[in-house]
Scaffold this active site. Structure first.
Site, PDB file in Angstrom:
ATOM      1  N   ILE A 154       0.841  -1.207   0.000  1.00 27.05           N
ATOM      2  CA  ILE A 154       0.000   0.000   0.000  1.00 27.05           C
ATOM      3  C   ILE A 154       0.877   1.258   0.000  1.00 27.05           C
ATOM      4  O   ILE A 154       0.606   2.215  -0.739  1.00 27.05           O
ATOM      5  CB  ILE A 154      -0.967  -0.013   1.209  1.00 27.05           C
ATOM      6  CG1 ILE A 154      -1.938  -1.191   1.076  1.00 27.05           C
ATOM      7  CG2 ILE A 154      -1.745   1.301   1.295  1.00 27.05           C
ATOM      8  CD1 ILE A 154      -2.791  -1.463   2.315  1.00 27.05           C
ATOM      9  N   ARG A 233      -3.920   1.399  10.800  1.00 27.13           N
ATOM     10  CA  ARG A 233      -4.595   0.906  12.001  1.00 27.13           C
ATOM     11  C   ARG A 233      -4.584   2.017  13.035  1.00 27.13           C
ATOM     12  O   ARG A 233      -3.567   2.697  13.225  1.00 27.13           O
ATOM     13  CB  ARG A 233      -3.880  -0.328  12.578  1.00 27.13           C
ATOM     14  CG  ARG A 233      -4.131  -1.624  11.831  1.00 27.13           C
ATOM     15  CD  ARG A 233      -5.592  -2.101  11.937  1.00 27.13           C
ATOM     16  NE  ARG A 233      -5.795  -3.348  11.211  1.00 27.13           N
ATOM     17  CZ  ARG A 233      -6.165  -3.447   9.942  1.00 27.13           C
ATOM     18  NH1 ARG A 233      -6.394  -2.349   9.235  1.00 27.13           N
ATOM     19  NH2 ARG A 233      -6.351  -4.616   9.377  1.00 27.13           N
ATOM     20  N   GLU A 262     -11.912   2.000  17.710  1.00 29.14           N
ATOM     21  CA  GLU A 262     -13.010   1.908  16.724  1.00 29.14           C
ATOM     22  C   GLU A 262     -13.894   0.679  16.915  1.00 29.14           C
ATOM     23  O   GLU A 262     -15.068   0.697  16.516  1.00 29.14           O
ATOM     24  CB  GLU A 262     -12.450   1.926  15.295  1.00 29.14           C
ATOM     25  CG  GLU A 262     -11.684   0.660  14.910  1.00 29.14           C
ATOM     26  CD  GLU A 262     -11.137   0.700  13.482  1.00 29.14           C
ATOM     27  OE1 GLU A 262     -10.544   1.717  13.092  1.00 29.14           O
ATOM     28  OE2 GLU A 262     -11.323  -0.296  12.759  1.00 29.14           O
ATOM     29  N   HIS A 294     -13.196   3.291   8.654  1.00 33.51           N
ATOM     30  CA  HIS A 294     -12.478   2.118   8.135  1.00 33.51           C
ATOM     31  C   HIS A 294     -13.043   1.659   6.786  1.00 33.51           C
ATOM     32  O   HIS A 294     -13.403   0.489   6.610  1.00 33.51           O
ATOM     33  CB  HIS A 294     -12.529   0.976   9.161  1.00 33.51           C
ATOM     34  CG  HIS A 294     -11.333   0.073   9.085  1.00 33.51           C
ATOM     35  ND1 HIS A 294     -10.645  -0.355  10.191  1.00 33.51           N
ATOM     36  CD2 HIS A 294     -10.683  -0.485   8.026  1.00 33.51           C
ATOM     37  CE1 HIS A 294      -9.651  -1.139   9.817  1.00 33.51           C
ATOM     38  NE2 HIS A 294      -9.649  -1.222   8.503  1.00 33.51           N
ATOM     39  N   ALA A 296     -11.358   2.419   3.763  1.00 32.06           N
ATOM     40  CA  ALA A 296     -10.352   2.555   2.699  1.00 32.06           C
ATOM     41  C   ALA A 296     -10.347   1.353   1.761  1.00 32.06           C
ATOM     42  O   ALA A 296     -10.160   1.487   0.557  1.00 32.06           O
ATOM     43  CB  ALA A 296      -8.974   2.766   3.316  1.00 32.06           C
TER      44      ALA A 296
HETATM   45  N1  LIG Z   1      -8.009   0.987   6.258  1.00 34.09           N
HETATM   46  C1  LIG Z   1      -8.122  -0.144   5.576  1.00 34.09           C
HETATM   47  O1  LIG Z   1      -9.206  -0.415   5.034  1.00 34.09           O
HETATM   48  C2  LIG Z   1      -6.942  -1.073   5.417  1.00 34.09           C
HETATM   49  C3  LIG Z   1      -7.041  -2.101   4.467  1.00 34.09           C
HETATM   50  C4  LIG Z   1      -5.939  -2.937   4.270  1.00 34.09           C
HETATM   51  C5  LIG Z   1      -4.790  -2.810   5.021  1.00 34.09           C
HETATM   52  N2  LIG Z   1      -4.739  -1.820   5.965  1.00 34.09           N
HETATM   53  C6  LIG Z   1      -3.521  -1.671   6.781  1.00 34.09           C
HETATM   54  O2  LIG Z   1      -2.421  -1.392   5.925  1.00 34.09           O
HETATM   55  C7  LIG Z   1      -1.287  -2.089   6.432  1.00 34.09           C
HETATM   56  C8  LIG Z   1      -0.260  -2.251   5.330  1.00 34.09           C
HETATM   57  O3  LIG Z   1      -0.760  -3.138   4.351  1.00 34.09           O
HETATM   58  P1  LIG Z   1       0.183  -3.649   3.160  1.00 34.09           P
HETATM   59  O4  LIG Z   1      -0.674  -4.526   2.309  1.00 34.09           O
HETATM   60  O5  LIG Z   1       0.901  -2.509   2.523  1.00 34.09           O
HETATM   61  O6  LIG Z   1       1.216  -4.553   3.977  1.00 34.09           O
HETATM   62  P2  LIG Z   1       2.698  -4.938   3.554  1.00 34.09           P
HETATM   63  O7  LIG Z   1       3.058  -6.109   4.389  1.00 34.09           O
HETATM   64  O8  LIG Z   1       2.816  -5.051   2.059  1.00 34.09           O
HETATM   65  O9  LIG Z   1       3.553  -3.657   4.011  1.00 34.09           O
HETATM   66  C9  LIG Z   1       3.813  -3.354   5.350  1.00 34.09           C
HETATM   67  C10 LIG Z   1       5.169  -2.684   5.422  1.00 34.09           C
HETATM   68  O10 LIG Z   1       5.408  -2.341   6.792  1.00 34.09           O
HETATM   69  C11 LIG Z   1       6.749  -2.690   7.083  1.00 34.09           C
HETATM   70  N3  LIG Z   1       6.919  -2.959   8.510  1.00 34.09           N
HETATM   71  C12 LIG Z   1       6.525  -4.059   9.186  1.00 34.09           C
HETATM   72  N4  LIG Z   1       6.855  -3.947  10.480  1.00 34.09           N
HETATM   73  C13 LIG Z   1       7.463  -2.752  10.622  1.00 34.09           C
HETATM   74  C14 LIG Z   1       8.040  -2.084  11.730  1.00 34.09           C
HETATM   75  N5  LIG Z   1       8.045  -2.625  12.956  1.00 34.09           N
HETATM   76  N6  LIG Z   1       8.593  -0.880  11.518  1.00 34.09           N
HETATM   77  C15 LIG Z   1       8.589  -0.337  10.285  1.00 34.09           C
HETATM   78  N7  LIG Z   1       8.063  -0.930   9.189  1.00 34.09           N
HETATM   79  C16 LIG Z   1       7.505  -2.134   9.356  1.00 34.09           C
HETATM   80  C17 LIG Z   1       7.050  -3.921   6.250  1.00 34.09           C
HETATM   81  O11 LIG Z   1       8.471  -4.094   6.059  1.00 34.09           O
HETATM   82  C18 LIG Z   1       6.311  -3.601   4.963  1.00 34.09           C
HETATM   83  O12 LIG Z   1       7.121  -2.928   4.028  1.00 34.09           O
HETATM   84  C19 LIG Z   1      -1.886  -3.393   6.985  1.00 34.09           C
HETATM   85  O13 LIG Z   1      -1.051  -3.969   7.980  1.00 34.09           O
HETATM   86  C20 LIG Z   1      -3.194  -2.939   7.555  1.00 34.09           C
HETATM   87  O14 LIG Z   1      -3.003  -2.599   8.928  1.00 34.09           O
HETATM   88  C21 LIG Z   1      -5.780  -0.953   6.177  1.00 34.09           C
END
Ligand SMILES: NC(=O)c1ccc[n+]([C@@H]2O[C@H](COP(=O)([O-])OP(=O)(O)OC[C@H]3O[C@@H](n4cnc5c(N)ncnc54)[C@H](O)[C@@H]3O)[C@@H](O)[C@H]2O)c1
Length: 331
Positions: A154, A233, A262, A294, A296
């Site tokens: 994302i 989150r 939430e 929530h 997105a």
């Molecule tokens: N609002 C919504 O509707 C919605 C929908 C989907 C996902 N999300 C959130 O988006 C987040 C990201 O999704 P994604 O598909 O891009 O995941 P992803 O796994 O592709 O990317 C997450 C990134 O965070 C990094 N990361 C992990 N732990 C870390 C830490 N301790 N410090 C720094 N960086 C760290 C990882 O290296 C990775 O590059 C999900 O975990 C979820 O919480 C929200």
């Protein structure tokens, strides 16, 4: 074997029923899984849950006692699941490890631009036939700096859109993404990103190590005129500290699609009830804050992919296959 799905939105129901039509009779419930609703699952080997369902120790024990052996979670994030307890009870938990990152990235941008260009207030005014521009001045983003915390799927999609706006890109992550580097992103320490970015967008998962990633110190490091967007989150941001900074008149805008308390509010109609969350009640009073519940991920493309992968996860379980979507506790 009937599959029971908790926390199903009205738009989602036909997609779920269609995805399972050929192999599992499905019952969908709009209620979320909680300690109160867990007994409904009794007798169901497989259930499906959504992001604000409670899969903590009490609920999992209740599910196990009722015969549930598999939980198909319809989201990427799984911070609502106690994986140690699930493993101990012999409950398989699978998630949707990826789906359209564009759904979330495009929505993060929608929030960023809505707060930057005062779209909600402008719309309210024109409905009132008030056509003044006072207070609606925004900022060009071209040439300004976007800071992306978490540059996975994302975060990368968000960064691509930032490139389209002609923004300088800063990134922070535990692992660098070569595709983001190719876009021209410079990886910097978190403090530097916060200090230099005009727009800060959060895309890391919620983990013990990322809880309140944006705390009082981080907020004070940010520019007074920055825009902050959280579509990841709620627990990533210390909301009480954010309210303190907003009260002090800081930030061009804050767009929040998630909120740390939430669960029990978002996805539900609370419009006729007295709000007992003073932090949220205060948050929505600021003219530079936009809160959405929530949503997105909520595009037809993403939800179709989520439901299809959930169906695959259930089929893998019934066939005795173990896919990469099955969650294991962190060692
Ligand atoms: N609002 C919504 O509707 C919605 C929908 C989907 C996902 N999300 C959130 O988006 C987040 C990201 O999704 P994604 O598909 O891009 O995941 P992803 O796994 O592709 O990317 C997450 C990134 O965070 C990094 N990361 C992990 N732990 C870390 C830490 N301790 N410090 C720094 N960086 C760290 C990882 O290296 C990775 O590059 C999900 O975990 C979820 O919480 C929200």
């Amino acid at each position: 074997m009937e599959l029971l799905a908790f926390g199903v939105q009205a738009d989602e129901k036909p997609l779920i029923e269609q995805a399972f039509a050929d192999h599992h009779p499905t019952r969908t419930l709009d209620v979320f899984l909680t300690t109160d609703t867990a007994p409904i699952a009794a007798g169901h080997e497989i259930i499906s849950t959504s992001v604000n369902c409670d899969l903590g120790a009490d609920v999992l024990s209740n599910l196990a006692a009722g015969g549930t052996r598999m939980v198909a979670q319809r989201s990427t994030g799984f911070n609502n699941v106690d994986l140690d307890v699930a493993e101990r009870l012999g409950i398989t938990v699978a998630r949707v490890s990826s789906y359209s990152p564009y759904s979330v990235a495009e929505f993060a941008w929608t929030l960023a631009m809505a707060v930057n260009r005062r779209i909600v207030r402008a719309s309210t005014r024109t409905r009132d036939f008030d056509f003044r521009l006072d207070g609606l001045m925004g900022r060009d983003l071209h040439g300004r700096t976007a800071g992306v915390l978490g540059t996975g799927k994302i975060g990368e999609a968000f960064a691509r859109i930032a490139r389209g706006f002609g923004m300088r890109l800063l990134g922070w992550d535990v692992a660098e993404n070569p595709a983001c580097r190719e876009l021209g992103m410079t990886y910097v320490p978190k403090e530097q990103l916060l200090a230099e970015s005009d727009l800060v967008s959060l895309h890391v998962p919620l983990l013990p190590s990322t809880r309140h990633l944006i705390d009082a110190t981080a907020l004070k490091t940010m520019r007074d005129d920055a825009i902050l967007v959280n579509s990841s989150r709620g627990g990533l941001v210390d909301t009480a500290a954010l309210v303190d900074e907003l009260r002090a008149g800081r930030f061009t805008g804050v767009g929040l699609d998630v909120y740390e308390a939430e669960a029990g509010l978002f996805f539900l109609d609370k419009s006729l009830e007295a709000v007992d969350d003073d932090t949220l009640a205060r948050l929505v009073t600021f003219p530079n804050v936009l809160v959405t519940s929530h949503q997105a991920y909520y595009t037809v493309d993403a939800v179709t992919q989520i439901v299809a992968t959930t169906a695959d996860n259930v089929l893998d379980y019934t066939a005795g296959r173990r896919s990469g979507n099955v969650l294991v506790p962190r060692s």
